[in-house]
Design a protein around this motif. Structure first.
Motif, PDB file in Angstrom:
ATOM      1  N   LEU A  76      -6.197   0.901  -5.086  1.00 31.36           N
ATOM      2  CA  LEU A  76      -4.798   0.573  -5.040  1.00 31.36           C
ATOM      3  C   LEU A  76      -4.652  -0.289  -3.526  1.00 31.36           C
ATOM      4  O   LEU A  76      -3.695  -1.078  -3.608  1.00 31.36           O
ATOM      5  CB  LEU A  76      -4.155   1.628  -5.008  1.00 31.36           C
ATOM      6  CG  LEU A  76      -3.861   2.444  -6.565  1.00 31.36           C
ATOM      7  CD1 LEU A  76      -3.258   3.783  -6.476  1.00 31.36           C
ATOM      8  CD2 LEU A  76      -3.070   1.400  -7.386  1.00 31.36           C
ATOM      9  N   THR A  77      -5.172  -0.046  -2.536  1.00 30.73           N
ATOM     10  CA  THR A  77      -5.290  -0.907  -1.318  1.00 30.73           C
ATOM     11  C   THR A  77      -5.700  -2.155  -1.472  1.00 30.73           C
ATOM     12  O   THR A  77      -4.973  -3.012  -1.081  1.00 30.73           O
ATOM     13  CB  THR A  77      -6.140  -0.312  -0.034  1.00 30.73           C
ATOM     14  OG1 THR A  77      -5.584   1.152   0.146  1.00 30.73           O
ATOM     15  CG2 THR A  77      -5.945  -1.017   1.111  1.00 30.73           C
ATOM     16  N   ALA A  78      -6.545  -2.389  -2.119  1.00 31.91           N
ATOM     17  CA  ALA A  78      -7.261  -3.630  -2.661  1.00 31.91           C
ATOM     18  C   ALA A  78      -5.809  -4.585  -3.423  1.00 31.91           C
ATOM     19  O   ALA A  78      -5.626  -5.866  -2.907  1.00 31.91           O
ATOM     20  CB  ALA A  78      -8.650  -3.790  -3.254  1.00 31.91           C
ATOM     21  N   ALA A  79      -5.293  -3.672  -4.314  1.00 32.71           N
ATOM     22  CA  ALA A  79      -4.154  -4.531  -4.989  1.00 32.71           C
ATOM     23  C   ALA A  79      -3.147  -4.772  -4.031  1.00 32.71           C
ATOM     24  O   ALA A  79      -2.525  -6.008  -4.327  1.00 32.71           O
ATOM     25  CB  ALA A  79      -3.782  -3.578  -6.591  1.00 32.71           C
ATOM     26  N   PHE A  80      -2.649  -3.964  -3.356  1.00 28.96           N
ATOM     27  CA  PHE A  80      -1.457  -4.185  -2.572  1.00 28.96           C
ATOM     28  C   PHE A  80      -1.941  -5.283  -1.449  1.00 28.96           C
ATOM     29  O   PHE A  80      -1.164  -6.140  -1.300  1.00 28.96           O
ATOM     30  CB  PHE A  80      -1.224  -3.062  -1.910  1.00 28.96           C
ATOM     31  CG  PHE A  80      -0.347  -2.259  -2.555  1.00 28.96           C
ATOM     32  CD1 PHE A  80       1.009  -2.405  -3.132  1.00 28.96           C
ATOM     33  CD2 PHE A  80      -0.727  -1.049  -2.805  1.00 28.96           C
ATOM     34  CE1 PHE A  80       1.773  -1.778  -3.885  1.00 28.96           C
ATOM     35  CE2 PHE A  80       0.100  -0.115  -3.845  1.00 28.96           C
ATOM     36  CZ  PHE A  80       1.441  -0.494  -4.158  1.00 28.96           C
ATOM     37  N   LEU A  81      -3.178  -5.421  -0.925  1.00 26.78           N
ATOM     38  CA  LEU A  81      -3.489  -6.463  -0.053  1.00 26.78           C
ATOM     39  C   LEU A  81      -3.544  -7.789  -0.898  1.00 26.78           C
ATOM     40  O   LEU A  81      -3.130  -8.843  -0.320  1.00 26.78           O
ATOM     41  CB  LEU A  81      -4.685  -6.192   0.503  1.00 26.78           C
ATOM     42  CG  LEU A  81      -4.773  -4.977   1.474  1.00 26.78           C
ATOM     43  CD1 LEU A  81      -6.054  -4.455   2.215  1.00 26.78           C
ATOM     44  CD2 LEU A  81      -3.884  -5.379   2.742  1.00 26.78           C
ATOM     45  N   ALA A  82      -4.113  -7.870  -1.983  1.00 27.52           N
ATOM     46  CA  ALA A  82      -4.364  -9.114  -2.747  1.00 27.52           C
ATOM     47  C   ALA A  82      -2.681  -9.612  -3.029  1.00 27.52           C
ATOM     48  O   ALA A  82      -2.374 -10.622  -3.095  1.00 27.52           O
ATOM     49  CB  ALA A  82      -5.205  -8.713  -3.897  1.00 27.52           C
ATOM     50  N   ALA A  83      -1.954  -8.618  -3.535  1.00 26.62           N
ATOM     51  CA  ALA A  83      -0.645  -9.184  -3.741  1.00 26.62           C
ATOM     52  C   ALA A  83       0.187  -9.593  -2.473  1.00 26.62           C
ATOM     53  O   ALA A  83       1.014 -10.710  -2.338  1.00 26.62           O
ATOM     54  CB  ALA A  83       0.266  -7.793  -4.262  1.00 26.62           C
TER      55      ALA A  83
END
Length: 120
Positions: A76-83
């Motif tokens: 989820l951290t990776a998803a938010f950083l990518a967004a």
């Protein structure tokens, strides 16, 4: 960026036991629900409304490693950083931003809630 994994748990329909398959969140039946609070305008919140689910799907496609909670926090951290990166690359107003509360609901009964910023 700090993502707080507010809570994560699963209950199996057959016996009330916690699920043990770390890959269950990959299910095509998983859904992401989120609330965004735009800061400095609505541009970032609108971007996230249209794009966060795709970033989450991409991030959750990574192989599971470690315990389920640690894996979900990392993904989820990776998803938010990518967004965040995706927004900044195309934003007309990169000073705009958004807080978020997001919940992942998987077909196996998994419910995982996370937040970014001061949204709880």
């Amino acid at each position: 960026m700090s993502v707080s994994l507010t809570g994560c748990g699963a209950e199996a329909a057959s016996g009330g036991e916690e699920g043990t398959n770390d890959n269950d969140a990959h299910s095509s039946h998983a859904k992401v629900f989120a609330v965004f609070d735009g800061h400095g305008g609505a541009e970032c919140a609108e971007f996230l409304r249209g794009a966060l689910h795709a970033y989450a799907a991409d991030a959750l496609g990574a192989p599971a490693a470690g315990g389920r909670g640690a894996w979900l926090r990392a993904r989820l951290t990776a998803a938010f950083l990518a967004a965040d990166d995706g927004f900044l690359r195309g934003a007309a107003r990169p000073q705009a931003g958004s807080t978020a509360v997001a919940c992942l609901v998987a077909g196996d009964g998994l419910l995982c809630c996370a937040n970014v910023g001061d949204s709880r």
